[in-house]
Scaffold this active site. Sequence first.
Site, PDB file in Angstrom:
ATOM      1  N   CYS A 121       0.931  -0.935   0.201  1.00  0.00           N
ATOM      2  CA  CYS A 121      -0.001  -0.131   0.118  1.00  0.00           C
ATOM      3  C   CYS A 121       0.686   1.321  -0.295  1.00  0.00           C
ATOM      4  CB  CYS A 121      -1.473   0.205   1.021  1.00  0.00           C
ATOM      5  SG  CYS A 121      -1.821  -1.467   1.176  1.00  0.00           S
TER       6      CYS A 121
ATOM      7  N   GLY B 254      -0.109  -0.336  -4.563  1.00  0.00           N
ATOM      8  CA  GLY B 254      -0.392  -0.661  -4.679  1.00  0.00           C
ATOM      9  C   GLY B 254      -1.758  -0.293  -6.045  1.00  0.00           C
TER      10      GLY B 254
ATOM     11  N   ASN C   2      -0.532   1.715   5.869  1.00  0.00           N
ATOM     12  CA  ASN C   2       0.752   0.775   4.893  1.00  0.00           C
ATOM     13  C   ASN C   2       1.301  -0.873   5.729  1.00  0.00           C
ATOM     14  OD1 ASN C   2       3.605   1.345   3.409  1.00  0.00           O
ATOM     15  ND2 ASN C   2       2.572  -0.755   3.181  1.00  0.00           N
ATOM     16  N   GLY C   3       1.327  -1.753   5.845  1.00  0.00           N
ATOM     17  CA  GLY C   3       1.584  -2.382   6.602  1.00  0.00           C
ATOM     18  C   GLY C   3       1.000  -3.512   7.028  1.00  0.00           C
TER      19      GLY C   3
ATOM     20  N   TYR D  39      13.690  -4.107  -4.371  1.00  0.00           N
ATOM     21  CA  TYR D  39      12.283  -3.613  -6.076  1.00  0.00           C
ATOM     22  C   TYR D  39      11.530  -3.189  -5.519  1.00  0.00           C
ATOM     23  CZ  TYR D  39       8.754  -6.020  -7.621  1.00  0.00           C
ATOM     24  OH  TYR D  39       7.582  -6.118  -8.639  1.00  0.00           O
TER      25      TYR D  39
END
Length: 491
Positions: free
Chosen positions: A15, A41, A115-116, A255
């Site tokens: 996200c 996302g 996010n997470g 990445y």
Amino acid sequence: MLEADSMQDHPKHYCGVFGVYGHPKAAELTYYGLYALQHRGQESAGIVTSNGEQFYKHVGMGLVSQVFKGNVLQEMPGNLAIGHTRYSTTGSSHLGNAQPLTGTCWRGQIAVAHNGNLTNAAAVRDELEADGLMFQTTVDSEIILNLLAQPANSHGNNIVQTIRRLEGAYSLVIMTEKELIGVRDPFGFRPLCLGKLDEAWVLASETCALDLIHAKFVRDVEPGEIVAIGPQGLSSVQAFPEQERRAFCIFEYVYFARPDSTIANRNVYKVRVEMGRQLAREFPIAADLVVPVPDSGNCAALGYALESGIPFEMAFVRNHYVGRSFLQPSQLIRDFDVRVKLNLITELVRGKRVIVVDDSIVRGTTCKARVNNLKEAGATEVHVLVSCPPHMHPCVYGIDFPDRRKLMAANYSREEIRSYLNADSLYYLSQPGMVKATGLPQSSFCLACYDGRYPVAYNPDVDKQIIERRNGHRPSLGDGLAREKAQIKLL
Ligand code: SF4
């Protein structure tokens, strides 16, 4: 030996979060911020604004540009906004789970974008449900919303107490009617940075989102820090002062993050180039050409070429116009889904010994197709180099790695994988080499998917659908009706 499937070789992004305080075009800025964070996302996107009295919310499935069409942004007034782009890490992908999540409680209105992945989500949700709280979604982030809505207790129940009940990975942007708050978990798994645009404050997952709106980078939000921005200005508190160990996700450097982002004062592009240089130092190979798998292998391949002196060529050409869905003539064209994205310039590789560089091999299917591509085009040797160590373990902190059974390196030896890929050699960057390329100490990082040492303990039975699965085992609302009926009759 290894089963081919149509799945991609890269894990899915999770996200992106973004927030603005104090700008008359908060909705528009948030739209652009999310646009820059689209790589984090692609399943859903959403924005909530506040004009100081009322929230305006719009969420939808799809890309940011698909969700915010027409006059949507013009109808979202306010100088305060938060936004979210989602890939599901806990909870399924559907509109009900799209963020930001909003609710109304004794504090007024609250919106949360996360996010997470919380590792204690099921346990905390059980506790809250036992207290009679209701949930509208199956995402772990709703737990945060509900904790924030808890009534004040003798300790005041402020945000510090709330986040101390959370375990796992969370970078949050939270909005009330008049405040913007940024929070990062004490290990700092996911990035979050603070920026300034004239008098306005901005929070974003990555600095590339600040660049797009001409905001100036101020600093990273520190692990464990809460930054609150309101009418009185900006204040900050360290909610976990005793925390020393950090665990930033090193795969962000490898990445996930965009190469034009800077995290912990390290530009992601430069770190990736250094990973490629380190690969060349660890595995010098006699070859004629270094070729990246675009875009993920670009920087590391460049680093390898620079360090080794071997010429670099972009022999694979990426088709940027492949949409999220296209007709797949599964039998008509062999390897269609691989070839439609990357096409090979055969005359660059014919008769050459080729080093092909990518940043990871998770399932191996796509990599095998690339090697075959190169060999069919007349490459005399194909050496596969990977700019991080083999992925041996799943991620429980918000990256959608497959479980161990589907992780190639967890189930096969390097020689077996080389043979499956039909490559002449296969090498992975060492873990010390990967860490060294960042210029930061190993204690700064989470490396769990490589070495299995999880910085925050987790329950292996908990996966992305845990909350949905629990829902199938609830007591029925009609339980006890028969007993009640019998008692009524007795009366
Ligand atoms: S397990 Fe791997 S992908 Fe997950 S947070 Fe740790 S380093 Fe990142």
